[in-house]
Scaffold this motif. Structure first.
Motif, short mmCIF file in Angstrom:
data_model
loop_
_atom_site.label_atom_id
_atom_site.label_comp_id
_atom_site.label_asym_id
_atom_site.label_seq_id
_atom_site.Cartn_x
_atom_site.Cartn_y
_atom_site.Cartn_z
N LEU A 160 -8.53 0.89 3.65
CA LEU A 160 -8.15 1.85 2.69
C LEU A 160 -6.35 2.04 2.99
O LEU A 160 -5.76 2.55 2.34
CB LEU A 160 -8.47 3.30 3.11
CG LEU A 160 -10.00 3.34 2.46
CD1 LEU A 160 -10.68 4.68 3.21
CD2 LEU A 160 -10.03 3.35 1.24
N THR A 161 -5.97 1.15 4.24
CA THR A 161 -4.53 1.36 4.43
C THR A 161 -4.10 -0.10 4.52
O THR A 161 -4.61 -0.85 4.98
CB THR A 161 -4.35 2.06 5.81
OG1 THR A 161 -4.76 1.61 6.77
CG2 THR A 161 -5.14 3.62 5.73
N ALA A 162 -2.50 0.11 4.20
CA ALA A 162 -1.86 -1.46 4.66
C ALA A 162 -1.90 -1.71 6.13
O ALA A 162 -2.04 -2.90 6.47
CB ALA A 162 -0.39 -1.22 4.32
N GLN A 177 -4.63 -1.47 7.94
CA GLN A 177 -6.18 -1.85 8.08
C GLN A 177 -5.96 -3.04 7.28
O GLN A 177 -6.77 -4.30 7.83
CB GLN A 177 -7.23 -0.98 7.53
CG GLN A 177 -7.08 0.24 8.34
CD GLN A 177 -8.35 1.21 7.56
OE1 GLN A 177 -8.20 1.27 6.49
NE2 GLN A 177 -8.89 2.08 8.40
N ALA A 214 -10.62 1.52 -2.18
CA ALA A 214 -9.19 1.74 -2.30
C ALA A 214 -8.69 1.11 -3.75
O ALA A 214 -7.79 1.50 -4.32
CB ALA A 214 -8.46 0.79 -1.23
N ARG A 272 0.90 -1.45 -3.78
CA ARG A 272 1.08 -0.54 -2.69
C ARG A 272 1.17 -1.08 -1.29
O ARG A 272 2.17 -0.58 -0.41
CB ARG A 272 0.39 0.73 -2.95
CG ARG A 272 0.44 1.40 -4.16
CD ARG A 272 -0.56 2.50 -4.80
NE ARG A 272 -0.48 3.03 -5.80
CZ ARG A 272 0.21 4.20 -6.03
NH1 ARG A 272 0.50 4.99 -4.98
NH2 ARG A 272 0.26 4.59 -7.28
N VAL A 273 -0.01 -1.73 -0.83
CA VAL A 273 0.20 -2.27 0.45
C VAL A 273 1.44 -2.99 0.59
O VAL A 273 1.93 -3.15 2.01
CB VAL A 273 -1.16 -2.96 0.70
CG1 VAL A 273 -0.89 -4.00 1.99
CG2 VAL A 273 -2.19 -2.04 0.63
N ASP A 312 3.22 1.73 5.37
CA ASP A 312 2.54 2.88 5.80
C ASP A 312 1.64 3.37 4.85
O ASP A 312 1.02 4.65 4.81
CB ASP A 312 3.34 4.05 6.18
CG ASP A 312 4.19 3.51 7.28
OD1 ASP A 312 3.69 2.94 8.41
OD2 ASP A 312 5.45 3.68 7.39
N PHE A 313 1.27 2.72 3.79
CA PHE A 313 0.49 3.21 2.59
C PHE A 313 -1.02 3.63 2.88
O PHE A 313 -1.48 2.72 3.88
CB PHE A 313 0.56 2.37 1.41
CG PHE A 313 -0.28 2.89 0.26
CD1 PHE A 313 0.07 3.85 -0.56
CD2 PHE A 313 -1.52 2.31 -0.19
CE1 PHE A 313 -0.67 4.69 -1.54
CE2 PHE A 313 -2.54 2.77 -0.87
CZ PHE A 313 -1.87 3.80 -1.79
N ALA A 314 -1.48 4.53 2.45
CA ALA A 314 -2.90 4.91 2.75
C ALA A 314 -3.57 5.59 1.68
O ALA A 314 -3.01 6.47 0.85
CB ALA A 314 -3.15 5.91 3.89
N THR A 319 -6.35 7.78 -0.10
CA THR A 319 -7.08 8.92 0.47
C THR A 319 -7.77 9.65 -0.64
O THR A 319 -7.38 9.42 -1.55
CB THR A 319 -5.88 9.88 1.09
OG1 THR A 319 -5.19 10.50 -0.12
CG2 THR A 319 -5.08 9.37 2.12
#
Length: 361
Positions: free
Chosen positions: A285-287, A289, A306, A316-317, A322-324, A326
Motif C-alpha cells: 500500500l505504500t511507496a 513497501q 492500492a 504516486r509511488v 513517503d506516499f501511502a 489509506t
C-alpha cells in the motif's frame, strides 16, 4: 530513476514501463454472460492511464462450467471477443501492457451460473463431480483455447490462475486430491496439470505472447514445501515469463511457523529463477513497501487495494517516497477513481473498513 520506475523485460512479449502491476481483482461489473461492460472497461483503462506497467483483468472464466460469480468477465466463447478486443485496444492506447487472467472455478463455481460443477474429486459439500481423465485434458485445452482467444483479441499475454482454491489449485491440494490417474496422489502428479496447462498455452500462442502463472504459497491444502518445489520447477522450466505469488500479505511469516522464522517472501526470492521474473502481491500500500519488496529480491509488485484506491498509484509511488494509500475512503472517492456502482457495492458489502458514507470517517 527509482527501482519501481525501471522498465522490466521478459523472454516473451513487450517490456513493462515500470515494476508496478495491477493485480487481478474481482469487480462483478461485466454482463451475466461474461461480456465486457462499459464500467469494467473504464475501470481498467483508467489504471492504464494512471501508469501501471501491466494491467491485468479480473479472473475470466475459460468455460461455462468454471463460471464462478455474477458479473465475471468471460473468455470462453467468441461472443466475448468483441469486448475483449475493445479492452485490449484501450489498454494499449493508454500505454500499458495487458494481461487477461484465465480461471476455472471448479468446485467453487456458482451453481446458479453453471449446472455442472466439477472438481478433481467428488465433493458433496459443493455438489461437484470428479473430472474424468479426459475431462482434465479438456480443461487444459479450454485454458489453451482461451489464451488463443485472448491473443486474437490483442492482449499482450495471459496469466493462469493457479491460486486461491480455484480448479487448478484444487489439484494441488494434497489432503483431498487422491485421484489414481496421472493427476492425483503424488506431488508430481498433482503438479502435472500446471505444467500441462503452461505447455498447452505456449503451443497455442505465438512467440511474442507473454505468459504468467499465479500460485498460492500455502493454505487451500497446499503445503509450503510443495509450493516452493512447484515454484522452483516452473521457473527452472522457463516456459512462463513471470510467476505471481499471491501471499495475501507480502510481509507475513509462513502460516503456522514459530515467530522468528524467515518471512514467507524470502523463501521464494531465494529460489533460482533463470529468466523468469518473480512478482508478489499482498497488502502493498505504500511507496516504502514497494521499495522493500524490490530490495528483498522480487522483480515486480502487484497492487490490488492500492490500485482500487488510486488509479495512478505507480506515479504516486515514484513521485513521493513517503506516499501511502489509506482507507477507509468515502464512496465519492471511489466514484472519482472510476469504480462503478456494482464494484462499489461489492467493496462496501464485502470489504470491512473500506468504504464509508460521504462525510463519515
Amino acid at each position: 530513476m527509482s527501482a519501481s520506475s525501471a522498465p522490466i523485460t521478459f523472454s516473451h512479449g513487450p517490456t513493462w514501463r515500470n515494476r508496478v502491476a495491477l493485480a487481478p481483482l474481482t469487480n462483478l461489473q461485466s454482463g451475466s454472460d461474461g461480456v465486457l461492460s462499459d464500467d469494467e472497461h473504464t475501470w481498467l483503462t483508467r489504471r492504464a492511464e494512471g501508469g501501471f506497467g501491466l494491467v491485468m483483468t479480473c479472473a475470466a472464466f475459460v468455460s461455462s462450467a468454471g463460471h464462478s460469480f455474477p458479473g465475471q468477465l468471460g473468455v470462453s466463447d467468441d461472443t466475448h471477443l468483441a469486448g475483449l478486443t475493445r479492452l485490449a485496444d484501450g489498454l494499449r492506447a493508454a500505454g500499458s501492457v495487458s494481461s487477461l487472467q484465465l480461471q476455472h472455478g471448479g468446485r467453487r463455481g456458482d451453481r446458479a451460473l453453471s449446472d455442472d460443477l466439477v472438481a478433481p474429486w467428488d465433493d458433496a459439500k459443493y455438489g461437484a463431480t470428479a473430472l474424468t481423465t479426459e475431462g482434465v485434458e479438456q480443461m487444459v485445452d479450454d485454458f489453451a483455447t482461451a489464451a488463443r482467444r485472448a491473443e486474437q483479441a490483442g492482449f499482450d499475454g495471459v496469466e493462469i490462475h493457479g491460486a486461491h482454491g480455484y480448479l487448478i489449485a484444487q489439484f494441488l491440494d494434497g489432503r483431498s486430491n487422491t485421484r489414481t490417474d496421472r493427476y492425483g496422489g503424488s506431488a508430481d502428479n498433482r503438479f502435472r496439470v500446471v505444467h500441462e496447462t503452461v505447455a498447452a498455452i505456449r503451443a497455442a500462442t505465438g512467440p511474442d505472447f507473454q505468459l504468467g502463472l499465479r500460485l498460492s504459497p500455502e493454505r487451500y491444502g497446499i503445503v509450503l514445501d510443495e509450493a516452493r518445489e512447484l515454484a522452483a520447477q516452473v521457473m527452472a522450466d522457463g516456459a512462463i515469463d513471470y510467476l505471481d505469488m499471491s501471499m495475501w500479505d507480502a510481509f507475513k511469516m509462513p502460516h503456522g511457523e514459530e515467530p522468528g522464522d524467515r518471512p514467507l517472501l524470502d523463501l521464494f526470492t531465494e529460489l533460482p529463477r533463470g529468466d523468469v521474473r518473480l512478482g508478489v502481491a499482498g497488502k502493498i500500500l505504500t511507496a516504502a513497501q514497494v521499495r522493500e519488496c524490490l530490495e528483498r529480491g522480487v522483480d515486480f509488485v502487484l497492487a490490488g487495494t492500492a490500485g482500487i484506491l488510486h488509479h495512478d498509484f505507480p506515479r504516486r509511488v515514484v513521485g513521493d517516497p513517503d506516499f501511502a494509500a489509506t482507507h477507509p475512503q468515502p464512496a465519492s472517492h471511489f466514484v472519482a477513481e472510476s469504480v462503478g456502482p456494482l464494484f462499489l457495492d461489492y467493496l462496501s458489502t464485502n470489504w470491512d473498513d473500506f468504504v464509508t458514507a460521504d462525510g463519515v470517517r
